[in-house]
Design an enzyme around this catalytic site. Structure first.
Site, PDB file in Angstrom:
ATOM      1  N   SER A  34       0.852  -1.184   0.000  1.00  0.00           N
ATOM      2  CA  SER A  34       0.000   0.000   0.000  1.00  0.00           C
ATOM      3  C   SER A  34       0.893   1.241   0.000  1.00  0.00           C
ATOM      4  O   SER A  34       1.833   1.332   0.795  1.00  0.00           O
ATOM      5  CB  SER A  34      -0.889   0.006   1.255  1.00  0.00           C
ATOM      6  OG  SER A  34      -1.661   1.182   1.312  1.00  0.00           O
ATOM      7  N   SER A  36       2.819   2.082  -2.534  1.00  0.00           N
ATOM      8  CA  SER A  36       3.978   1.901  -3.417  1.00  0.00           C
ATOM      9  C   SER A  36       3.798   2.621  -4.750  1.00  0.00           C
ATOM     10  O   SER A  36       4.772   2.887  -5.455  1.00  0.00           O
ATOM     11  CB  SER A  36       4.246   0.412  -3.658  1.00  0.00           C
ATOM     12  OG  SER A  36       3.131  -0.203  -4.280  1.00  0.00           O
ATOM     13  N   GLY A  37       2.548   2.920  -5.102  1.00  0.00           N
ATOM     14  CA  GLY A  37       2.288   3.650  -6.342  1.00  0.00           C
ATOM     15  C   GLY A  37       1.612   2.834  -7.426  1.00  0.00           C
ATOM     16  O   GLY A  37       1.628   3.215  -8.592  1.00  0.00           O
ATOM     17  N   LYS A  38       0.982   1.725  -7.039  1.00  0.00           N
ATOM     18  CA  LYS A  38       0.340   0.836  -8.018  1.00  0.00           C
ATOM     19  C   LYS A  38      -0.743   1.547  -8.827  1.00  0.00           C
ATOM     20  O   LYS A  38      -0.738   1.512 -10.048  1.00  0.00           O
ATOM     21  CB  LYS A  38      -0.260  -0.382  -7.317  1.00  0.00           C
ATOM     22  CG  LYS A  38       0.724  -1.249  -6.561  1.00  0.00           C
ATOM     23  CD  LYS A  38       0.039  -2.414  -5.882  1.00  0.00           C
ATOM     24  CE  LYS A  38      -1.003  -1.978  -4.859  1.00  0.00           C
ATOM     25  NZ  LYS A  38      -0.456  -1.155  -3.768  1.00  0.00           N
ATOM     26  N   SER A  39      -1.694   2.149  -8.126  1.00  0.00           N
ATOM     27  CA  SER A  39      -2.810   2.806  -8.801  1.00  0.00           C
ATOM     28  C   SER A  39      -2.342   3.984  -9.640  1.00  0.00           C
ATOM     29  O   SER A  39      -2.801   4.179 -10.772  1.00  0.00           O
ATOM     30  CB  SER A  39      -3.846   3.281  -7.773  1.00  0.00           C
ATOM     31  OG  SER A  39      -4.447   2.180  -7.133  1.00  0.00           O
ATOM     32  N   SER A 106      -2.317  -7.687  -3.594  1.00  0.00           N
ATOM     33  CA  SER A 106      -2.185  -9.131  -3.886  1.00  0.00           C
ATOM     34  C   SER A 106      -0.918  -9.683  -3.228  1.00  0.00           C
ATOM     35  O   SER A 106       0.040 -10.041  -3.909  1.00  0.00           O
ATOM     36  CB  SER A 106      -2.187  -9.396  -5.395  1.00  0.00           C
ATOM     37  OG  SER A 106      -1.313  -8.562  -6.119  1.00  0.00           O
TER      38      SER A 106
END
Length: 199
Positions: A34, A36-39, A106
């Site tokens: 959470s 980390s910049g995924k979205s 995930s």
């Protein structure tokens, strides 16, 4: 499963849908802690794809829990079911000829490998969005890490629940070292070199 349920083949095939759209379809699976910049990265990559007239769609972890998976919590069993459902939805998007970008923590390798097994070889591209726990906590856009450390949020990945890093992802994007522009370019360049995106 009921014995009365059978699989019906569609008249139009996946390859025909891809031909109509002019590109291959596959999953870009962004995984990481959470914050980390995924979205952010998934949406920035989709913007680049859109500008290239590529058909794509982002499935975001928070958004999915507002609808399809709103009944799931954050126990290990619910997290597994969350990812299984997303894998099945992503498989449908691939069949529709759409490049699917997923932004989910995930945390478990087993669940990510399950999704990989649902689709054909080469259709699952695992992207490890790698940022240190310290960086993610400093960003903490939703204030979740503070709540997790205070014991308000149980089973929080990176604090009270493990995150299993990918063993051999197709891509590693170090978002605590690269700008968003550099990160997008790395993803796009990979797709180009793999022949999945026109140069």
């Amino acid at each position: 499963m009921s014995e009365n349920i059978v699989w019906h083949e569609t008249t139009i095939t996946q390859s025909q849908r891809q031909g109509q759209k002019g590109h291959q379809s596959f999953i870009l699976w962004f995984t990481g802690l959470s914050g980390s910049g995924k979205s952010t990265l998934a949406n920035a990559v989709e913007k680049e794809l859109f500008l290239r007239n590529v058909h794509s769609y982002v499935l975001d972890g928070d958004n999915i829990r507002h609808g399809l998976n709103k009944g799931l919590g954050f126990s290990e069993a619910d997290r597994k079911e969350n990812i299984r459902r997303i894998g099945e939805v992503s498989k449908l998007f691939i069949d529709a000829g759409v490049i699917t970008l997923t932004a989910f923590i995930s945390p478990f390798r087993e669940d990510r490998e399950l999704v990989r097994s649902l689709v054909k070889e080469g259709e699952f591209i695992e992207i490890f969005v790698d940022a240190s726990l310290e960086t993610c906590e400093n960003r903490d856009p939703k204030g979740l890490y503070n709540k997790a450390r205070a014991g308000i949020i149980p089973n929080f990945t990176g604090i009270s629940s493990p995150y299993e890093q990918p063993d051999n992802p197709e891509l590693i994007i170090k978002t605590d070292q690269l700008t968003i522009e550099e990160s997008v370019k790395k993803v796009v360049t990979y797709l180009e070199t793999q022949g999945l995106l026109s140069i």
